[in-house]
Design a protein around this motif. Sequence first.
Motif, PDB file in Angstrom:
ATOM      1  N   GLN A  35       1.027  -1.199   0.015  1.00 12.87           N
ATOM      2  CA  GLN A  35      -0.065  -0.112  -0.040  1.00 12.87           C
ATOM      3  C   GLN A  35       0.656   1.208   0.173  1.00 12.87           C
ATOM      4  O   GLN A  35       0.394   2.125  -0.297  1.00 12.87           O
ATOM      5  CB  GLN A  35      -0.866  -0.056   1.171  1.00 12.87           C
ATOM      6  CG  GLN A  35      -1.921  -1.130   1.117  1.00 12.87           C
ATOM      7  CD  GLN A  35      -2.815  -1.188   2.474  1.00 12.87           C
ATOM      8  OE1 GLN A  35      -2.505  -0.519   3.386  1.00 12.87           O
ATOM      9  NE2 GLN A  35      -3.904  -1.866   2.405  1.00 12.87           N
ATOM     10  N   ASN A  36       2.003   0.976   0.594  1.00 11.01           N
ATOM     11  CA  ASN A  36       2.910   2.267   0.657  1.00 11.01           C
ATOM     12  C   ASN A  36       4.537   2.095  -0.219  1.00 11.01           C
ATOM     13  O   ASN A  36       5.317   2.566   0.384  1.00 11.01           O
ATOM     14  CB  ASN A  36       3.351   2.699   2.103  1.00 11.01           C
ATOM     15  CG  ASN A  36       1.993   3.028   2.883  1.00 11.01           C
ATOM     16  OD1 ASN A  36       1.762   4.098   3.040  1.00 11.01           O
ATOM     17  ND2 ASN A  36       1.497   1.879   3.361  1.00 11.01           N
ATOM     18  N   ALA A  37       4.224   1.455  -1.240  1.00 17.49           N
ATOM     19  CA  ALA A  37       5.497   0.876  -2.098  1.00 17.49           C
ATOM     20  C   ALA A  37       6.356   1.995  -2.359  1.00 17.49           C
ATOM     21  O   ALA A  37       7.502   1.933  -2.467  1.00 17.49           O
ATOM     22  CB  ALA A  37       4.838   0.248  -2.980  1.00 17.49           C
ATOM     23  N   THR A  38       5.510   3.279  -2.684  1.00 17.66           N
ATOM     24  CA  THR A  38       6.442   4.301  -3.427  1.00 17.66           C
ATOM     25  C   THR A  38       7.442   5.086  -2.250  1.00 17.66           C
ATOM     26  O   THR A  38       8.413   5.667  -2.686  1.00 17.66           O
ATOM     27  CB  THR A  38       5.728   5.660  -3.812  1.00 17.66           C
ATOM     28  OG1 THR A  38       4.675   5.985  -2.756  1.00 17.66           O
ATOM     29  CG2 THR A  38       4.875   4.985  -4.984  1.00 17.66           C
ATOM     30  N   LYS A  39       6.772   4.758  -0.916  1.00 15.78           N
ATOM     31  CA  LYS A  39       7.908   5.248   0.252  1.00 15.78           C
ATOM     32  C   LYS A  39       8.433   4.287   1.084  1.00 15.78           C
ATOM     33  O   LYS A  39       8.723   4.586   2.206  1.00 15.78           O
ATOM     34  CB  LYS A  39       7.372   6.287   0.707  1.00 15.78           C
ATOM     35  CG  LYS A  39       5.898   5.846   1.548  1.00 15.78           C
ATOM     36  CD  LYS A  39       5.222   7.005   2.229  1.00 15.78           C
ATOM     37  CE  LYS A  39       3.852   6.723   2.725  1.00 15.78           C
ATOM     38  NZ  LYS A  39       3.135   7.927   3.227  1.00 15.78           N
ATOM     39  N   MET A  40       8.614   3.135   0.651  1.00 14.55           N
ATOM     40  CA  MET A  40       9.081   2.058   1.430  1.00 14.55           C
ATOM     41  C   MET A  40      10.912   2.150   1.433  1.00 14.55           C
ATOM     42  O   MET A  40      11.262   1.462   0.530  1.00 14.55           O
ATOM     43  CB  MET A  40       8.563   0.796   1.147  1.00 14.55           C
ATOM     44  CG  MET A  40       7.520   0.411   1.449  1.00 14.55           C
ATOM     45  SD  MET A  40       6.985   0.475   3.194  1.00 14.55           S
ATOM     46  CE  MET A  40       8.032  -0.797   4.025  1.00 14.55           C
ATOM     47  N   GLY A  41      11.271   2.837   2.357  1.00 14.08           N
ATOM     48  CA  GLY A  41      12.830   2.995   2.423  1.00 14.08           C
ATOM     49  C   GLY A  41      13.362   2.768   3.684  1.00 14.08           C
ATOM     50  O   GLY A  41      12.718   3.193   4.430  1.00 14.08           O
ATOM     51  N   VAL A  42      14.641   2.264   3.765  1.00 14.87           N
ATOM     52  CA  VAL A  42      15.404   2.093   4.761  1.00 14.87           C
ATOM     53  C   VAL A  42      16.831   2.687   4.530  1.00 14.87           C
ATOM     54  O   VAL A  42      17.437   2.467   3.567  1.00 14.87           O
ATOM     55  CB  VAL A  42      15.637   0.547   5.284  1.00 14.87           C
ATOM     56  CG1 VAL A  42      16.824   0.434   6.348  1.00 14.87           C
ATOM     57  CG2 VAL A  42      14.196   0.120   5.668  1.00 14.87           C
ATOM     58  N   GLY A  43      16.986   3.683   5.429  1.00 17.98           N
ATOM     59  CA  GLY A  43      18.518   4.573   5.439  1.00 17.98           C
ATOM     60  C   GLY A  43      19.258   4.567   6.416  1.00 17.98           C
ATOM     61  O   GLY A  43      18.521   5.025   7.789  1.00 17.98           O
ATOM     62  N   GLY A  44      20.425   4.996   6.420  1.00 17.16           N
ATOM     63  CA  GLY A  44      21.260   5.479   7.624  1.00 17.16           C
ATOM     64  C   GLY A  44      20.762   6.401   8.266  1.00 17.16           C
ATOM     65  O   GLY A  44      20.862   6.828   9.576  1.00 17.16           O
ATOM     66  N   LEU A  45      20.563   7.666   7.471  1.00 14.03           N
ATOM     67  CA  LEU A  45      20.007   8.828   7.979  1.00 14.03           C
ATOM     68  C   LEU A  45      18.487   8.978   7.867  1.00 14.03           C
ATOM     69  O   LEU A  45      17.778   9.110   8.837  1.00 14.03           O
ATOM     70  CB  LEU A  45      20.572  10.186   7.357  1.00 14.03           C
ATOM     71  CG  LEU A  45      22.049  10.348   7.504  1.00 14.03           C
ATOM     72  CD1 LEU A  45      22.634  11.623   6.659  1.00 14.03           C
ATOM     73  CD2 LEU A  45      22.148  10.657   9.079  1.00 14.03           C
ATOM     74  N   PHE A  46      17.951   8.552   6.613  1.00 17.56           N
ATOM     75  CA  PHE A  46      16.461   8.978   6.352  1.00 17.56           C
ATOM     76  C   PHE A  46      15.810   7.647   5.651  1.00 17.56           C
ATOM     77  O   PHE A  46      16.678   7.061   4.848  1.00 17.56           O
ATOM     78  CB  PHE A  46      16.273  10.084   5.518  1.00 17.56           C
ATOM     79  CG  PHE A  46      16.987  11.460   5.842  1.00 17.56           C
ATOM     80  CD1 PHE A  46      17.195  12.051   7.132  1.00 17.56           C
ATOM     81  CD2 PHE A  46      17.935  12.003   5.049  1.00 17.56           C
ATOM     82  CE1 PHE A  46      17.672  12.960   7.488  1.00 17.56           C
ATOM     83  CE2 PHE A  46      18.749  12.811   5.224  1.00 17.56           C
ATOM     84  CZ  PHE A  46      18.637  13.709   6.411  1.00 17.56           C
ATOM     85  N   GLY A  47      14.655   7.500   5.772  1.00 16.18           N
ATOM     86  CA  GLY A  47      14.160   6.203   5.189  1.00 16.18           C
ATOM     87  C   GLY A  47      13.742   6.748   3.752  1.00 16.18           C
ATOM     88  O   GLY A  47      13.979   6.135   2.870  1.00 16.18           O
ATOM     89  N   SER A  48      13.476   7.838   3.503  1.00 11.04           N
ATOM     90  CA  SER A  48      13.046   8.513   2.113  1.00 11.04           C
ATOM     91  C   SER A  48      13.026   9.987   2.295  1.00 11.04           C
ATOM     92  O   SER A  48      13.126  10.763   3.391  1.00 11.04           O
ATOM     93  CB  SER A  48      11.840   8.076   1.846  1.00 11.04           C
ATOM     94  OG  SER A  48      10.823   8.330   2.622  1.00 11.04           O
ATOM     95  N   ILE A  49      13.286  10.656   0.975  1.00  9.35           N
ATOM     96  CA  ILE A  49      13.083  12.051   0.957  1.00  9.35           C
ATOM     97  C   ILE A  49      12.055  12.286  -0.127  1.00  9.35           C
ATOM     98  O   ILE A  49      11.972  11.903  -0.922  1.00  9.35           O
ATOM     99  CB  ILE A  49      14.352  12.534   0.227  1.00  9.35           C
ATOM    100  CG1 ILE A  49      15.787  12.345   1.126  1.00  9.35           C
ATOM    101  CG2 ILE A  49      14.481  14.175  -0.026  1.00  9.35           C
ATOM    102  CD1 ILE A  49      17.118  12.584   0.379  1.00  9.35           C
ATOM    103  N   SER A  50      11.232  13.134   0.766  1.00 10.22           N
ATOM    104  CA  SER A  50       9.831  13.457  -0.051  1.00 10.22           C
ATOM    105  C   SER A  50      10.102  14.422  -1.115  1.00 10.22           C
ATOM    106  O   SER A  50      11.029  15.367  -1.016  1.00 10.22           O
ATOM    107  CB  SER A  50       8.894  14.110   0.695  1.00 10.22           C
ATOM    108  OG  SER A  50       7.575  14.677   0.222  1.00 10.22           O
TER     109      SER A  50
END
Length: 482
Positions: A35-50
């Motif tokens: 349902q949230n495929a466009t913002k499924m991120g894992v990062g050292g600082l941020f999961g994602s950048i809008s």
Amino acid sequence: MGGLLGTVYNNNITTDCSVSDIAVSSNATREYAEQNATKMGVGGLFGSISTNGNVVGQAVDCKVSGVTLGCSDDIKDLVRIGYVSGGLYGIEEFTGPSEEQMVVDVEISGANSMPEGVLQPQSGSDDAIGIDAVAQVGNQSFKSLEEAVKAAMEGDDKTVTILKDMTVATWNQIWNIKGITIDGSGKAITVTKAIDSLGNNDAVLHSAGGNTFKNITFDLSGIEKSNAQGNRAINAAAGDTIDNVTVIGEEHLNYGITCSGTDAADETITISDCTFEDCGYGVYDSEDGSVENVVITGSAFTGCDYATILRGERSRFTDNTIDNGKLNIMKPNQTITGNTFTGESRIKFYDAGATFKQNNIGPDSYLDFDDDVTGTVDVSKNYWGGGAPSEEQLGGADSAGNVTGTDVYYMKATMAEEDLNTYVPPATEPGGEGSSSATDKPAADNVAATGDDSNMMIPVAMAAIALVSMVVIAAARKKQNR
């Protein structure tokens, strides 16, 4: 999910922050991730950048070190992972600054664990933004195989290297690949539901010719019924070489590889050292036989209804293994040598002139002949289990008039020259090395050739007696004439 923030939104600027010695992982459910495929991120600082705004977030003078990043296996095909962020999300046609421009002077060091295939950049490198790379061309990495293929076709470096396994429900076909190499480096592409080709043959990779595909596994065992001319791993074209590729299918995998040619003369497709499991056709040669030389060598076909139907005028099928599958031989100038047929494999001839030599035909494998075959098929110099072929191996009682050469066969599976039942050792000159066949010598020589010197006395004594008799007779005649 990020070591510092889940998402950087519009106008957020993160300055002089450090993240070190932590583990960041997503344990989201599959349903949530889809349902949230466009913002499924894992990062050292941020999961994602809008990207939903004119002024996006930014990271300045930050540090990332000693991080461990990951996610649950159930969602790994939906999650993007990077040392700094899991990437951009939001507006599809975003025209603002790139992620590289949003990440300024971020130092990455000692990042000690990433999922297999994810790019692992070093401090100060061009890749320090932490891309979740699936493929690489030269020193440039890409988040999708399609992007990498496009770059290779347009650039000077023509080799795409796949960096990680890819699993998707629906695969978007990569279309009209031309003049490059795709090296899977032992990785797998798994499609669990469907191939979206917009009606252009449901192939994972669609070739326009002149490519090399190697070291890739295509797992299509879970795929659903095709909506466009049948599912397949590769739609090959003239000039392609396919090496060390494995195709795994099931009920709805129509073809492993299909072959297509043009009106040009003497085209070739080479398929070597490949494995085909549970395909309708391991290799499907187009019905018009437009590729004159389909060369299939060193490959294994298991659980495939057909290994292939050889339609190319000079096609070659050599050193392959077929288990419980079919092979159709269609043209007189085709070559079928060095193959092993096991289980209830069937070899069907539609023309009598093909070369069929040094094949190992198992006890339950057999020949078959089209009703329109004219002439006889020469089946000499094959291995049928050690003796002459059985009636069943030749296709039954009705096949007797279709074959010749059944009395010449190999007695060992090694199929060396001396393994032929008709083999005769070469004769040698007296005193030379080797052996001579007694049947090739005159009778008198045969006696001497036994190696027993006493036997020589018989012909020598007879010759002496004859000589004495001649002398006595001659003397008597001379006396009478006096």
